[in-house]
Design an enzyme around this catalytic site. Structure first.
Site, PDB file in Angstrom:
ATOM      1  N   SER A 135      40.743  37.370  43.735  1.00 41.37           N
ATOM      2  CA  SER A 135      40.413  38.361  42.726  1.00 41.37           C
ATOM      3  C   SER A 135      40.422  39.735  43.402  1.00 41.37           C
ATOM      4  O   SER A 135      41.327  40.038  44.176  1.00 41.37           O
ATOM      5  CB  SER A 135      39.054  38.030  42.098  1.00 41.37           C
ATOM      6  OG  SER A 135      38.702  38.965  41.106  1.00 41.37           O
ATOM      7  N   TYR A 149      45.512  45.680  35.304  1.00 46.34           N
ATOM      8  CA  TYR A 149      45.279  44.854  36.496  1.00 46.34           C
ATOM      9  C   TYR A 149      43.800  44.477  36.583  1.00 46.34           C
ATOM     10  O   TYR A 149      43.457  43.310  36.815  1.00 46.34           O
ATOM     11  CB  TYR A 149      45.712  45.599  37.755  1.00 46.34           C
ATOM     12  CG  TYR A 149      45.426  44.846  39.027  1.00 46.34           C
ATOM     13  CD1 TYR A 149      46.149  43.709  39.355  1.00 46.34           C
ATOM     14  CD2 TYR A 149      44.412  45.264  39.897  1.00 46.34           C
ATOM     15  CE1 TYR A 149      45.874  42.992  40.524  1.00 46.34           C
ATOM     16  CE2 TYR A 149      44.140  44.560  41.066  1.00 46.34           C
ATOM     17  CZ  TYR A 149      44.871  43.421  41.367  1.00 46.34           C
ATOM     18  OH  TYR A 149      44.593  42.723  42.508  1.00 46.34           O
ATOM     19  N   LYS A 153      41.911  40.690  36.297  1.00 42.09           N
ATOM     20  CA  LYS A 153      40.971  40.160  37.283  1.00 42.09           C
ATOM     21  C   LYS A 153      39.610  39.863  36.657  1.00 42.09           C
ATOM     22  O   LYS A 153      38.917  38.931  37.092  1.00 42.09           O
ATOM     23  CB  LYS A 153      40.823  41.132  38.461  1.00 42.09           C
ATOM     24  CG  LYS A 153      42.075  41.236  39.326  1.00 42.09           C
ATOM     25  CD  LYS A 153      42.525  39.866  39.846  1.00 42.09           C
ATOM     26  CE  LYS A 153      43.730  39.945  40.755  1.00 42.09           C
ATOM     27  NZ  LYS A 153      44.207  38.607  41.185  1.00 42.09           N
TER      28      LYS A 153
END
Length: 278
Positions: A135, A149, A153
């Site tokens: 992660s 993005y 995550k």
């Protein structure tokens, strides 16, 4: 200690390459995967039969199933399943196309999900296994221009949190690896997709890129010992931050959230109404 068998996605560069080499150098065995087979072929030359290089595009459902099965059959078991493949879409929320956002999630989130779903029956059958998901500290704290993005995550974090609770009874453990900023190839043009920019956000882009250019970045090689200790731990943590910059940032973010929730607690409690059971 008995050697472990790893299955690693995105082993051609960055953390995937660093940790694959660290595992092999200590005598473990690794199924090293990358989109292009030639990008991991050199590992075979260096480490011989201890490594199985495989081509894998994590967006290809059938290829994921076949590759995980092949690696398991080749080595006889899988001890560590490490999802590392991913990239960042650079765009404001207004600028990104839905197609680009779907593509990012197809790799970062669904790619990991495909590997996990392919590996889990094998891990359950052997009664052991450790699933590692790479992660980021931005799985807790979001920033402008990389919101998609970050959101991939955040979803990645929740997936592994639920997974850990679901598979504990089968002897399978789960750890989220949350690196801060490191000097890997991740920030290189080949690891980024830049959406067409709007002039409206030029000033913001200059500010963000300016901060990034002066940001301190950790040494990727320094992370290997931590990863090896995690996979060897009897009771590994669900989450591990890598680097010295991540925890202060996450601590401040959660302190701010808690303060805000407390400030508005009366309104929250009033919205409960008359509680009912069932």
């Amino acid at each position: 200690m008995n050697s472990k068998v790893w299955f690693i996605t995105g082993a051609s560069r960055g953390f995937g390459r660093v940790w694959a080499e660290a595992a092999l150098e200590r005598g473990d065995k690794v199924a090293a995967t990358a989109r292009k087979l030639e990008d991991v072929a050199d590992l075979k030359e260096r480490f011989g039969d201890s490594v199985l290089p495989l081509a894998l595009d994590v967006t290809n459902v059938e290829q994921v199933r076949q590759t995980v099965t092949q690696a398991h059959a080749h080595f006889g078991r899988l001890d560590v399943v490490l999802n590392n493949a991913g990239y960042s879409l650079v765009a404001t929320v207004e600028e990104a196309s839905e197609e680009d956002v779907r593509a990012e999630f197809d790799t970062n989130y669904f790619g990991a999900l495909r590997v996990i779903q392919a590996a889990l029956p094998l891990l359950r059958a052997q009664g052991s296994g450790h699933i590692l998901g790479v992660s980021s500290t931005v799985g807790h704290v979001a920033f402008p221009l990389i919101g998609f993005y970050c959101s991939s995550k955040w979803a990645f974090e929740a997936l592994h949190d639920s997974l850990a609770q679901e598979v504990k009874a089968f002897g399978v453990t789960v750890t989220l690896i949350e690196p801060g900023a490191y000097a890997t190839e991740f920030g290189s043009p080949s690891s980024l997709k830049m959406a067409p920019g709007m002039d409206t956000y030029n000033e913001l882009r200059e500010q963000v890129f300016g901060r990034l250019s002066s940001m301190e970045r950790g040494d990727p090689q320094a992370t290997s010992e931590a990863i090896l200790k995690i996979v060897d731990a009897e009771n590994p943590p669900l989450r591990l931050i890598l680097g010295s910059t991540g925890l202060p940032m996450v601590r401040a973010a959660y302190a701010d959230r808690l303060a805000t929730w407390e400030e508005w607690a009366d309104l929250s409690n009033a919205a409960q109404g008359e509680s009912k059971v069932g």
